[in-house]
Write a protein that holds these residues in place. Structure first.
Motif, PDB file in Angstrom:
ATOM      1  N   ILE A 199     142.528  47.919  16.868  1.00  0.00           N
ATOM      2  CA  ILE A 199     141.266  47.223  16.573  1.00  0.00           C
ATOM      3  C   ILE A 199     140.220  47.575  17.626  1.00  0.00           C
ATOM      4  N   TYR A 200     140.663  47.577  18.875  1.00  0.00           N
ATOM      5  CA  TYR A 200     139.744  47.949  19.962  1.00  0.00           C
ATOM      6  C   TYR A 200     139.250  49.377  19.784  1.00  0.00           C
ATOM      7  N   TRP A 201     140.130  50.297  19.483  1.00  0.00           N
ATOM      8  CA  TRP A 201     139.777  51.720  19.451  1.00  0.00           C
ATOM      9  C   TRP A 201     139.014  52.100  18.176  1.00  0.00           C
ATOM     10  N   ARG A 202     139.433  51.525  17.040  1.00  0.00           N
ATOM     11  CA  ARG A 202     138.880  51.945  15.759  1.00  0.00           C
ATOM     12  C   ARG A 202     137.672  51.122  15.323  1.00  0.00           C
ATOM     13  N   ILE A 203     137.575  49.876  15.788  1.00  0.00           N
ATOM     14  CA  ILE A 203     136.521  48.983  15.283  1.00  0.00           C
ATOM     15  C   ILE A 203     135.524  48.608  16.372  1.00  0.00           C
ATOM     16  N   MET A 204     136.032  48.064  17.481  1.00  0.00           N
ATOM     17  CA  MET A 204     135.124  47.521  18.492  1.00  0.00           C
ATOM     18  C   MET A 204     134.329  48.607  19.212  1.00  0.00           C
ATOM     19  N   LEU A 205     134.975  49.679  19.598  1.00  0.00           N
ATOM     20  CA  LEU A 205     134.251  50.729  20.320  1.00  0.00           C
ATOM     21  C   LEU A 205     133.138  51.368  19.488  1.00  0.00           C
ATOM     22  N   PRO A 206     133.397  51.755  18.221  1.00  0.00           N
ATOM     23  CA  PRO A 206     132.287  52.313  17.442  1.00  0.00           C
ATOM     24  C   PRO A 206     131.122  51.348  17.253  1.00  0.00           C
ATOM     25  N   LEU A 207     131.424  50.046  17.130  1.00  0.00           N
ATOM     26  CA  LEU A 207     130.353  49.065  16.967  1.00  0.00           C
ATOM     27  C   LEU A 207     129.605  48.794  18.263  1.00  0.00           C
ATOM     28  N   SER A 208     130.208  49.152  19.392  1.00  0.00           N
ATOM     29  CA  SER A 208     129.660  48.780  20.696  1.00  0.00           C
ATOM     30  C   SER A 208     128.951  49.928  21.391  1.00  0.00           C
ATOM     31  N   LEU A 209     128.531  50.921  20.637  1.00  0.00           N
ATOM     32  CA  LEU A 209     127.883  52.080  21.251  1.00  0.00           C
ATOM     33  C   LEU A 209     126.669  51.707  22.099  1.00  0.00           C
ATOM     34  N   PRO A 210     125.782  50.807  21.666  1.00  0.00           N
ATOM     35  CA  PRO A 210     124.617  50.478  22.519  1.00  0.00           C
ATOM     36  C   PRO A 210     124.998  49.891  23.874  1.00  0.00           C
ATOM     37  N   VAL A 211     125.948  48.938  23.887  1.00  0.00           N
ATOM     38  CA  VAL A 211     126.295  48.310  25.162  1.00  0.00           C
ATOM     39  C   VAL A 211     127.111  49.267  26.029  1.00  0.00           C
ATOM     40  N   LEU A 212     127.910  50.129  25.413  1.00  0.00           N
ATOM     41  CA  LEU A 212     128.641  51.136  26.183  1.00  0.00           C
ATOM     42  C   LEU A 212     127.664  52.128  26.815  1.00  0.00           C
ATOM     43  N   ALA A 213     126.642  52.516  26.060  1.00  0.00           N
ATOM     44  CA  ALA A 213     125.633  53.418  26.613  1.00  0.00           C
ATOM     45  C   ALA A 213     124.870  52.761  27.742  1.00  0.00           C
ATOM     46  N   THR A 214     124.585  51.474  27.609  1.00  0.00           N
ATOM     47  CA  THR A 214     123.904  50.746  28.679  1.00  0.00           C
ATOM     48  C   THR A 214     124.734  50.748  29.960  1.00  0.00           C
ATOM     49  N   ALA A 215     126.029  50.445  29.821  1.00  0.00           N
ATOM     50  CA  ALA A 215     126.910  50.461  30.987  1.00  0.00           C
ATOM     51  C   ALA A 215     126.997  51.855  31.593  1.00  0.00           C
ATOM     52  N   ALA A 216     127.064  52.876  30.748  1.00  0.00           N
ATOM     53  CA  ALA A 216     127.166  54.246  31.242  1.00  0.00           C
ATOM     54  C   ALA A 216     125.904  54.657  31.991  1.00  0.00           C
ATOM     55  N   ILE A 217     124.740  54.297  31.462  1.00  0.00           N
ATOM     56  CA  ILE A 217     123.476  54.678  32.103  1.00  0.00           C
ATOM     57  C   ILE A 217     123.331  53.998  33.455  1.00  0.00           C
ATOM     58  N   PHE A 218     123.560  52.698  33.494  1.00  0.00           N
ATOM     59  CA  PHE A 218     123.447  51.977  34.759  1.00  0.00           C
ATOM     60  C   PHE A 218     124.480  52.475  35.767  1.00  0.00           C
ATOM     61  N   SER A 219     125.688  52.734  35.296  1.00  0.00           N
ATOM     62  CA  SER A 219     126.735  53.218  36.190  1.00  0.00           C
ATOM     63  C   SER A 219     126.358  54.564  36.782  1.00  0.00           C
ATOM     64  N   PHE A 220     125.821  55.459  35.961  1.00  0.00           N
ATOM     65  CA  PHE A 220     125.406  56.780  36.461  1.00  0.00           C
ATOM     66  C   PHE A 220     124.292  56.645  37.483  1.00  0.00           C
ATOM     67  N   ILE A 221     123.270  55.850  37.181  1.00  0.00           N
ATOM     68  CA  ILE A 221     122.127  55.725  38.088  1.00  0.00           C
ATOM     69  C   ILE A 221     122.550  55.091  39.400  1.00  0.00           C
ATOM     70  N   TRP A 222     123.323  54.012  39.339  1.00  0.00           N
ATOM     71  CA  TRP A 222     123.742  53.336  40.570  1.00  0.00           C
ATOM     72  C   TRP A 222     124.640  54.224  41.417  1.00  0.00           C
ATOM     73  N   THR A 223     125.508  54.984  40.775  1.00  0.00           N
ATOM     74  CA  THR A 223     126.394  55.872  41.533  1.00  0.00           C
ATOM     75  C   THR A 223     125.621  57.037  42.118  1.00  0.00           C
ATOM     76  N   TRP A 224     124.727  57.619  41.360  1.00  0.00           N
ATOM     77  CA  TRP A 224     123.925  58.753  41.830  1.00  0.00           C
ATOM     78  C   TRP A 224     123.052  58.350  43.021  1.00  0.00           C
ATOM     79  N   ASP A 225     122.505  57.140  42.983  1.00  0.00           N
ATOM     80  CA  ASP A 225     121.610  56.681  44.053  1.00  0.00           C
ATOM     81  C   ASP A 225     122.343  56.012  45.213  1.00  0.00           C
ATOM     82  N   ASP A 226     123.645  55.869  45.110  1.00  0.00           N
ATOM     83  CA  ASP A 226     124.396  55.169  46.159  1.00  0.00           C
ATOM     84  C   ASP A 226     124.388  55.972  47.461  1.00  0.00           C
TER      85      ASP A 226
END
Length: 294
Positions: A199-226
């Motif tokens: 359920i997590y892999w087939r349903i929740m992840l595809p539906l959660s693309l916006p919030v996953l992208a948000t986490a990925a963007i913030f994580s990249f920026i914070w790590t790059w600027d650390d």
């Protein structure tokens, strides 16, 4: 319907009154002035990267008397190692951090949002409590732990914790998004024989693309600027990140190469700018829908 209600309804249906033209002009002028104030430091840095070393602090003009691009070549190749090595190290750490945060935080968030287990509310409250702890509070215990593991002077302390769901902010963000997804999806999947993992892999992840992208963007920026994390754990110049590499252009004796520093600082902004430029729509959608019911 009474006359009073009809009158009130008619007033509500009236189109909003247009703003006077001079007020619109004033607002736009104020916004333009504020934009110039915020962009001036960036423009001054870009201007300093193509100025002569002696001209940077000698004039306030953004237009150099003579365009000099040698600072980019000097900054990229002038150190003990090329600046590209620092960019590569930062990219490796940032990409691994993004992968680790997205996988581990989404798993933890799915467990808190969809599964039932002993002490769920307690562990969730404890996780939220870590948001109030400054990074410096846990710095010494973490350093001692990584020192005993033999990870100091390597990139492991900057990458491995990301695979253990240590960023409570991302977990909380994803929990709010998962809770907004209809439970009927889980129930229908269970009736078809799906396990929680599927359920997590087939349903929740595809539906959660916006919030996953948000986490990925913030994580990249914070790590790059650390700067603080690499400063604590990295001592070999071959493992330096971009932020530590920029510090090497500043000399306490007064012989700093400011034009090269500004040139490499300008180049270091390009990855962050491109990430935000191409993924800003997903970032906005992820933040806007994280707390809404879907």
């Amino acid at each position: 319907m009474t006359d009073a209600k009809l009158t009130h309804f008619a007033e509500d249906m009236k189109p909003p009154r247009e703003r006077p033209w001079f007020l619109s002009v004033l607002i736009h002028v104020a916004l333009a002035a504020a934009s110039i104030v915020m962009l001036y430091p960036l423009l001054w840095m870009l201007s300093g990267s193509i100025k002569d070393q002696n001209e940077i602090f000698g004039t306030a003009s953004l237009i150099p008397s003579q365009f000099d691009f040698s600072s980019y070549v000097r900054g990229w190749f002038g150190g003990q190692v090329t600046f590209g090595k620092f960019v590569w190290n930062s990219a490796v750490i940032a990409v691994l951090s993004v992968i680790g945060n997205v996988i581990s935080c989404s798993l933890a968030a799915y467990a808190f949002a969809r599964l039932n287990f002993w002490g769920k509310n307690f562990w969730f409250a404890l996780m939220l409590g870590t948001l109030m702890l400054p990074y410096h509070v846990t710095l010494i215990p973490q350093y001692i732990l990584f020192l005993k593991l033999g990870w100091v002077k390597t990139m492991l302390p900057l990458v491995v914790p990301k695979f253990l769901a240590v960023d409570a902010f991302f977990i909380f963000l994803m929990v709010q998004f998962f809770r907004g997804s209809p439970r009927e999806l889980d129930e229908a999947a269970m009736m078809d024989g799906c396990s929680p993992w599927r359920i997590y892999w087939r349903i929740m992840l595809p539906l959660s693309l916006p919030v996953l992208a948000t986490a990925a963007i913030f994580s990249f920026i914070w790590t790059w600027d650390d700067f603080f994390g690499p400063l604590i754990y990295l001592s070999d110049i071959n493992t330096y990140t971009v932020q530590l590499g920029l510090r090497s252009f500043v000399d306490s004796t007064g012989s700093s190469d400011w034009s090269s520093l500004f040139a490499m600082s300008s180049l270091s902004l390009i990855p962050v700018f491109l990430i935000f430029l191409f993924f800003q729509r997903l970032l906005i959608d992820g933040i806007a829908t994280a707390g809404l019911k879907r």
